[in-house]
Design a protein around this motif. Structure first.
Motif, PDB file in Angstrom:
ATOM      1  N   ARG A 151       0.951   5.147  -2.605  1.00  0.00           N
ATOM      2  CA  ARG A 151       0.319   4.546  -1.415  1.00  0.00           C
ATOM      3  C   ARG A 151      -0.745   3.524  -1.820  1.00  0.00           C
ATOM      4  O   ARG A 151      -0.897   2.484  -1.173  1.00  0.00           O
ATOM      5  N   THR A 152      -1.492   3.812  -2.881  1.00  0.00           N
ATOM      6  CA  THR A 152      -2.459   2.839  -3.403  1.00  0.00           C
ATOM      7  C   THR A 152      -1.729   1.585  -3.880  1.00  0.00           C
ATOM      8  O   THR A 152      -2.178   0.455  -3.640  1.00  0.00           O
ATOM      9  N   ASN A 153      -0.582   1.768  -4.555  1.00  0.00           N
ATOM     10  CA  ASN A 153       0.238   0.624  -4.977  1.00  0.00           C
ATOM     11  C   ASN A 153       0.668  -0.215  -3.774  1.00  0.00           C
ATOM     12  O   ASN A 153       0.658  -1.445  -3.827  1.00  0.00           O
ATOM     13  N   LEU A 154       1.067   0.444  -2.699  1.00  0.00           N
ATOM     14  CA  LEU A 154       1.524  -0.276  -1.506  1.00  0.00           C
ATOM     15  C   LEU A 154       0.400  -1.156  -0.950  1.00  0.00           C
ATOM     16  O   LEU A 154       0.633  -2.320  -0.587  1.00  0.00           O
ATOM     17  N   GLN A 155      -0.804  -0.617  -0.883  1.00  0.00           N
ATOM     18  CA  GLN A 155      -1.927  -1.417  -0.373  1.00  0.00           C
ATOM     19  C   GLN A 155      -2.193  -2.616  -1.282  1.00  0.00           C
ATOM     20  O   GLN A 155      -2.463  -3.732  -0.808  1.00  0.00           O
ATOM     21  N   ALA A 156      -2.105  -2.404  -2.598  1.00  0.00           N
ATOM     22  CA  ALA A 156      -2.319  -3.499  -3.551  1.00  0.00           C
ATOM     23  C   ALA A 156      -1.250  -4.589  -3.368  1.00  0.00           C
ATOM     24  O   ALA A 156      -1.554  -5.792  -3.406  1.00  0.00           O
ATOM     25  N   LEU A 157      -0.016  -4.174  -3.164  1.00  0.00           N
ATOM     26  CA  LEU A 157       1.087  -5.134  -2.960  1.00  0.00           C
ATOM     27  C   LEU A 157       0.894  -5.899  -1.650  1.00  0.00           C
ATOM     28  O   LEU A 157       1.085  -7.126  -1.604  1.00  0.00           O
ATOM     29  N   ARG A 158       0.536  -5.200  -0.581  1.00  0.00           N
ATOM     30  CA  ARG A 158       0.365  -5.850   0.725  1.00  0.00           C
ATOM     31  C   ARG A 158      -0.754  -6.916   0.665  1.00  0.00           C
ATOM     32  O   ARG A 158      -0.617  -8.002   1.224  1.00  0.00           O
ATOM     33  N   THR A 159      -1.820  -6.597  -0.062  1.00  0.00           N
ATOM     34  CA  THR A 159      -2.910  -7.554  -0.218  1.00  0.00           C
ATOM     35  C   THR A 159      -2.449  -8.756  -1.041  1.00  0.00           C
ATOM     36  O   THR A 159      -2.663  -9.913  -0.653  1.00  0.00           O
ATOM     37  N   ALA A 160      -1.799  -8.497  -2.172  1.00  0.00           N
ATOM     38  CA  ALA A 160      -1.389  -9.571  -3.082  1.00  0.00           C
ATOM     39  C   ALA A 160      -0.341 -10.490  -2.458  1.00  0.00           C
ATOM     40  O   ALA A 160      -0.337 -11.703  -2.714  1.00  0.00           O
ATOM     41  N   LEU A 161       0.544  -9.916  -1.661  1.00  0.00           N
ATOM     42  CA  LEU A 161       1.659 -10.698  -1.110  1.00  0.00           C
ATOM     43  C   LEU A 161       1.382 -11.205   0.309  1.00  0.00           C
ATOM     44  O   LEU A 161       2.245 -11.824   0.926  1.00  0.00           O
ATOM     45  N   SER A 162       0.187 -10.950   0.806  1.00  0.00           N
ATOM     46  CA  SER A 162      -0.225 -11.361   2.165  1.00  0.00           C
ATOM     47  C   SER A 162       0.806 -10.893   3.205  1.00  0.00           C
ATOM     48  O   SER A 162       1.412 -11.695   3.922  1.00  0.00           O
ATOM     49  N   CYS A 163       0.995  -9.581   3.254  1.00  0.00           N
ATOM     50  CA  CYS A 163       1.956  -8.993   4.190  1.00  0.00           C
ATOM     51  C   CYS A 163       1.272  -8.740   5.536  1.00  0.00           C
ATOM     52  O   CYS A 163       0.101  -8.367   5.588  1.00  0.00           O
ATOM     53  N   SER A 164       2.022  -8.927   6.603  1.00  0.00           N
ATOM     54  CA  SER A 164       1.444  -8.725   7.935  1.00  0.00           C
ATOM     55  C   SER A 164       1.947  -7.420   8.544  1.00  0.00           C
ATOM     56  O   SER A 164       2.901  -6.844   8.076  1.00  0.00           O
TER      57      SER A 164
END
Length: 318
Positions: A305-318
Motif C-alpha cells: 500500500r505504501t508502494n501504491l501511494q508512492a507510484l500514484r504520486t510519481a505518476l500523477s494519478c487521479s
C-alpha cells in the motif's frame, strides 16, 4: 540370564528417557524441535509472510534471510544449513538464492515447496524495456537466472495462487490441520484480491506510466498494472550500471518527463540520486519487498500500500 535381560531393558528405557528429555529441552534448538507445530523454513520474507498467514499457530516459521539484509546474496551459516536439514517443509524460490538452492539440493529431499512450480517466472524484460549495452555483470546475472525475473510476489494475484498451493502442501505435511490451512489461504486470497483492486483502481488514470527503478525488480507489478519499467540495472541490485547505461536512463527519464527516480530500502540510493540530479527529478522509495527493513512493524500488504501511494504520486494519478 534374567538379570542380564533386565539390565538390557533398563538400559534401553534409560536411553529412551534421555532422548525424550533432550527433545523436550530443545525449544530453542534447530527447526525440528517443536513436536506440536510444523517446522517451516522460508527462504526470504514474502515466503515467510505466506507461511505465517496460512500456517497460523500450527506452524513455526524460520526465515533464512535476516531483516535489513539483501537476500539475493545470502550465505547460510552451519546452523541455518541444519535448519534446512531438519525442517518439515522448506519454502523457497529456485534460482533466486544460490546458497539456498545448494542446501535444498543436498538436504531437501521431498520436503520442499518451490514456488516456481506454481507460478512460472516471466522473462526479465517483461513489463519493461529491453536495453542494449547493459553491463557484463547484468548479462551474466540474467544468464545465470535463465533470464527469468524471480520477483513474482509483486503481483498480488500470483502470490494468492502460490498461497493456495502452499496450503495444499501444508495439508499433506499435517493432515490434521488441512482444513485450517485451506480456510486461512482463502482469507489471505481475499486480502490480496482487495489489494489488487486498490492497485488497479489507483493506477487506472495517470499522467505517466513509466517507472524508473534502481534495479529491474518490478516486472510483475508493471505487467499487472500496465506500467513500463525502466531499470537502471538488471536483476541484481549490487551491479554498478555502466556510464552508457546511466546515459540511456537519463535520456529516457527526460523523454518521459519523469518526476521521480525510485530506489530501494535495502540498497544505497546513490545511483538514483545521481540520475535524479541530472533530470531535475526527486527520489523516492519503491520497495521490492525482498525483505523488511530492520525494526519494521509492517507486513507485505502494508508495504504494498505504501508502494501504491508512492507510484500514484510519481505518476500523477487521479
Amino acid at each position: 540370564m534374567t538379570n542380564h535381560t533386565t539390565s538390557r531393558v533398563l538400559a534401553a528405557a534409560t536411553a529412551l528417557l534421555a532422548l525424550g528429555a533432550g527433545a523436550g529441552c530443545s525449544t530453542g534448538g534447530p527447526a525440528g524441535a517443536d513436536p506440536q507445530r510444523v517446522d517451516v523454513v522460508a527462504a526470504f520474507y514474502p515466503l515467510q509472510f505466506l507461511a505465517e498467514r496460512i500456517g497460523g499457530d500450527a506452524v513455526r516459521v524460520t526465515n533464512l534471510a535476516k531483516p535489513g539484509a539483501e537476500p539475493h546474496d545470502l550465505e547460510l551459516t552451519p546452523s541455518q544449513v541444519g535448519q534446512v536439514t531438519e525442517a518439515e517443509l522448506i519454502v523457497y524460490l529456485k534460482g533466486f538464492q544460490p546458497a539456498v538452492d545448494d542446501a535444498v539440493a543436498q538436504n531437501g529431499g521431498d520436503r520442499t515447496f518451490d514456488v516456481t512450480s506454481v507460478q512460472p517466472l516471466l522473462d526479465t524484460t517483461a513489463g519493461g524495456h529491453n536495453h542494449e549495452g547493459e553491463g557484463e555483470g547484468e548479462h551474466a546475472e540474467a544468464e545465470n537466472a535463465g533470464g527469468k525475473d524471480p520477483h513474482v510476489w509483486l503481483d498480488p494475484t500470483r502470490l494468492a495462487a502460490i498461497g493456495d498451493q502452499l496450503a495444499q502442501r501444508l495439508g499433506k505435511a499435517d493432515p490434521g490441520h488441512a482444513g485450517d490451512y485451506t480456510s486461512r489461504a482463502t482469507a489471505l486470497r481475499a486480502d490480496l484480491t482487495a489489494l489488487d483492486g486498490e492497485f488497479t483502481q489507483g493506477l487506472a488514470t495517470c499522467q505517466r506510466r513509466e517507472i524508473v527503478t534502481s534495479h529491474a525488480a518490478f516486472g510483475y507489478l508493471a505487467d499487472r498494472y500496465r506500467l513500463d519499467q525502466v531499470g537502471i540495472t538488471g536483476l541484481s541490485p549490487d551491479v554498478e550500471p555502466s556510464p552508457q547505461r546511466l546515459a540511456q536512463v537519463i535520456e529516457e527519464a527526460k523523454e518521459h518527463k519523469t518526476t521521480t527516480i525510485f530506489f530501494e530500502t535495502l540498497v544505497s540510493p546513490k545511483v538514483a540520486e545521481t540520475i535524479a540530479g541530472q533530470v531535475g527529478a526527486k527520489t523516492a522509495v519503491l520497495d521490492p519487498i525482498e525483505g523488511l527493513a530492520a525494526g519494521s512493524n509492517g507486513d507485505y500488504v502494508s508495504v504494498m500500500r505504501t508502494n501504491l501511494q508512492a507510484l500514484r504520486t510519481a505518476l500523477s494519478c487521479s
